[in-house]
Design an enzyme around this catalytic site. Structure first.
Site: not given
Length: 332
Positions: A56, A209, A211-212, A215
Site C-alpha cells: 500500500y 461499503l 469502496r464507498g 455508503s
C-alpha cells in the site's frame, strides 16, 4: 466492543476491523494527521484489528500504522492486532507487476514489514493474491516457518477459491480468509463460505461499503482523481453508476425506516451474515469511523433483512467489482 473469533485457530478480535489502505493509496489524497487520529480513535473505541498491506503506497501504510501504534497509549497499543498482506510487486511509477509467493520472498517481505511496523511479530500474515507460479503449499509452508519462529502468530489467505483454501488448510492451520463481501458483492456465498465454515476458517470481509459506493455518501457527479481506484472501476462508470446508486436510494429508504444511515445498515447486514465474519471498515476520518461503529448497535430482524434484500437483491449490481485485468488475478 463486541468480539468475534478469526476461525477456530485464530485470535479473538473486535467485531469490526479497520482497513487502513485508503489512508495511503488508491482513493485520492488522505490527511496523515487525521489518519493517525482515526487509528487512535478506533483503538480507543475498542477496535483491535488493523489491516494493511506492505504494498500500500510501497510501505507508506505500514509506516503510518507503525507511527500510530507508537504514539497510542500503551494499553491501546497492546490490544492492537495487525493483519498484513504481502506479495504484490510494484514499480517506482506505482505500477503492478504480479505477485511473488516464493518461500524466500515470503520471509523477505516479512522482514521489511516487521521493521516498518516497529513490531516483533505480525498477528495475521497472508499472500495478497495467489501466485500462479508457486504452489500455495509452498507459500503457506513458509509462513508456517515464520509462525514457528515467533515472527507471525496466525496464517491467513486472501482472495482465493475453495480449492486453494482446502489445499492451504491441509498444509497448516489457516485462521482467516480476507475477501470482498457486501450487499452487492456476494460471490463467496456459493462455494467459498461453505468451505471456510467446514474448515473452521474465519472471514475478514473487505469492501463492505463497496469502496464507498453503497455508503450513502457517493454522488453521481463526484469527480475522482486519476489515481483513485474508483475512476477506473466498472461499477463507478456511466450507466453502471446510475443503476448502482438507484440501489443505494432504495436501501436508504429501508435505513431511514430504521432510523440509521445507509452505511450503518450495509455494515449491519454483513455483521448479520454470521459470527465468523468480521467486516473491515475503510474509514479514513473520525466522523466516518464513528458512523461505522454505530452499525454495532443496529439489529436487523427477519423483516428488516427481507426489506434489505428487496432493495438490493443478490446480483443486482451493474458492472464487475474489478476491471478485467484485475479480475483475472482473483481466483474463484
Amino acid at each position: 466492543m463486541q468480539t468475534r473469533s478469526l476461525g477456530t485457530t485464530g485470535p479473538q478480535v473486535s467485531a469490526l476491523g479497520l482497513g487502513c489502505m485508503g489512508m495511503s493509496a488508491l482513493y485520492g489524497e488522505a490527511d496523515r494527521a487525521e489518519s493517525i487520529a482515526t487509528v487512535h480513535a478506533a483503538l480507543e473505541a475498542g477496535v483491535t484489528l488493523l489491516d494493511t498491506g506492505d504494498f500500500y503506497a510501497m510501505g507508506h501504510n505500514e509506516l503510518l500504522i507503525g507511527e500510530a501504534l507508537r504514539t497510542a497509549p500503551a494499553a491501546r497499543r497492546e490490544q492492537a492486532l495487525v493483519s498484513v498482506k504481502f506479495g504484490a510487486l510494484r514499480d517506482p511509477d506505482g505500477g503492478w507487476s504480479g505477485y511473488d509467493g516464493r518461500p524466500a520472498a515470503v520471509k523477505n517481505f516479512a522482514a521489511y514489514s516487521l521493521q516498518r511496523l516497529g513490531v516483533d511479530h505480525i498477528d495475521v500474515y497472508r499472500l495478497a493474491r495467489l501466485d500462479p507460479d508457486v504452489p500455495i503449499e509452498e507459500t503457506v509452508g513458509a509462513i508456517a516457518e515464520l509462525v514457528e519462529k515467533g515472527y507471525v502468530r496466525h496464517i491467513g489467505l486472501s482472495e482465493v477459491g475453495a480449492r486453494t483454501i482446502r489445499r492451504a488448510a491441509a498444509t497448516a492451520p489457516i485462521a482467516d480468509l480476507q475477501i470482498e463481501y457486501s450487499l452487492i458483492s456476494r460471490g463467496i456465498e456459493d462455494e467459498i463460505l461453505p468451505a471456510t465454515r467446514e474448515l473452521g476458517i474465519g472471514i475478514t470481509a473487505y469492501g463492505v461499503l463497496s469502496r464507498g459506493l453503497i455508503s450513502g455518501h457517493f454522488a453521481q457527479d463526484r469527480q475522482l482523481a486519476p489515481n483513485d481506484f474508483r475512476a477506473h472501476s466498472p461499477r463507478f462508470q456511466g450507466e453502471n453508476l446510475r443503476h448502482n446508486l438507484s440501489l443505494v436510494e432504495a436501501l436508504r429508504k429501508v435505513a431511514e425506516g430504521k432510523g440509521v444511515t445507509v452505511a450503518q445498515i450495509a455494515i449491519a447486514w454483513v455483521l448479520s451474515r454470521g459470527e465468523d465474519i468480521v467486516p473491515l471498515v475503510g474509514a479514513r476520518r473520525r466522523d466516518r469511523l464513528a458512523e461505522a461503529l454505530g452499525a454495532l448497535d443496529v439489529t436487523l430482524d427477519e423483516a428488516d433483512l427481507a426489506a434489505v434484500e428487496e432493495a438490493v437483491p443478490p446480483g443486482a449490481a451493474a458492472g464487475e467489482r474489478y476491471a478485467a485485468a484485475q479480475l483475472a488475478q482473483v481466483e474463484r
